[in-house]
Design an enzyme around this catalytic site. Structure first.
Site, short mmCIF file in Angstrom:
data_model
loop_
_atom_site.label_atom_id
_atom_site.label_comp_id
_atom_site.label_asym_id
_atom_site.label_seq_id
_atom_site.Cartn_x
_atom_site.Cartn_y
_atom_site.Cartn_z
N THR A 265 36.71 112.12 51.36
CA THR A 265 35.70 112.88 50.62
C THR A 265 34.31 112.28 50.79
O THR A 265 33.34 113.03 50.88
CB THR A 265 36.02 112.93 49.12
OG1 THR A 265 36.30 111.63 48.65
CG2 THR A 265 37.19 113.84 48.85
N SER B 292 32.95 113.36 54.37
CA SER B 292 32.96 114.72 54.90
C SER B 292 32.77 115.76 53.81
O SER B 292 31.72 116.37 53.70
CB SER B 292 34.24 114.98 55.69
OG SER B 292 35.38 114.78 54.88
N CYS B 293 33.79 115.99 52.97
CA CYS B 293 33.73 117.09 51.99
C CYS B 293 32.50 116.92 51.11
O CYS B 293 32.24 115.83 50.59
CB CYS B 293 34.99 117.12 51.14
SG CYS B 293 36.42 117.69 52.05
N GLY B 294 31.75 117.99 50.95
CA GLY B 294 30.55 117.94 50.14
C GLY B 294 29.33 117.49 50.91
O GLY B 294 28.22 117.56 50.41
#
Length: 274
Positions: A111, A114-116
């Protein structure tokens, strides 16, 4: 073990007046997952099937590839204020030769990178980590079968009947046979428990099967299905844009708004028989 439901008094208000009565709530407690003594994740979950949750989480985060990669999973002697075990700390021992993750305490290991931050980074992270791509799975499932799945999953959600507050996930054959169903306050946890059951049963990769979820189809759920090799993901609500993009990238069939006799097929329509 922790309780799946908790009874609490509530004040019920209606046009008939008000009255006090007990109500059942879905239990929510933290689970700390440790690998060889190091804390790697904390998630809020409904107690129960915690070992499955750990197996599913570690497979979908690419730490393990099958059940042989874990040598043991046991509750730690974490105690509450009264000296009793809280069953909220689970210790996993990896088999010799299996590399532990080099991470901090995160719900999703990638997270922070990458994510966000960038959708493409999230997609690339899954592509690089997937061991069981569903792209070459040529299974097919009929619309007649698909339309039966929400009710079958709902019938298997026993705790939802008493609380109304749990997400459900179920693994089905393309003939509509329910293999396993799990519930949790977190939709990702429900999916992890289903996949963890499959890991422990030696069924990975999950070729020719359908994952049905009771809520929406988020990026995270598509990611978990892809990591387990599941070719078809169906949900009663909408997918996100990144979920659809990832499903297309992974060669998965993604179905949303599966309600009554209708559905929206976002990707992989060739697997849906009309």
């Amino acid at each position: 073990m922790g309780r799946v439901t908790v009874r609490r008094p509530v004040l019920k208000l209606s046009h008939q007046g008000e009255r006090s009565r007990p109500d059942a709530l879905a239990a929510e407690e933290p689970l700390e997952l440790r690998i060889d003594g190091k804390a790697v994740a904390v998630t809020m979950r409904t107690p129960g099937n915690d070992v499955e949750l750990a197996h599913g989480f570690l497979l979908t985060e690419a730490v393990i590839g099958d059940r042989e990669d874990i040598s043991a999973a046991r509750y730690c002697a974490g105690t509450g204020p009264d000296g009793r075990n809280t069953y909220n700390v689970l210790e996993v021992s990896l088999s010799p030769g299996v590399a532990p993750p080099d991470v901090g305490v995160e719900r999703n290991f990638y997270t922070t990178s990458s994510c966000g931050v960038c959708g493409k980074a999230a997609l690339d992270a899954v592509k690089l980590r997937t061991r069981y791509s569903p792209a070459d799975d040529d299974c097919a499932v009929s619309t007649d079968v698909l339309t039966t799945l929400p009710d079958k999953l709902r019938a298997a959600q026993k705790v939802f009947d008493s609380t109304g507050g749990l997400h459900g996930a179920g693994l089905f054959t393309t003939d509509g046979e329910l293999l396993v169903a799990r519930e949790d306050v977190g939709r990702h946890n429900a999916v992890d428990k289903v996949i963890g059951w499959a890991v422990q049963s030696g069924l990975i990769p999950l070729r020719g099967l359908v994952l049905m979820v009771s809520g929406r189809a988020s990026f995270e759920l598509v990611q978990k299905a892809a990591m387990a090799g599941i070719p078809v993901l169906a949900a009663v609500s909408a997918p996100s844009s990144l979920a659809a993009e990832l499903a297309e990238e992974q060669g998965m069939t993604l179905i949303g708004f599966l309600r009554g006799d209708s559905m929206n097929v976002y990707t992989g329509a060739d697997r849906v028989l009309r």
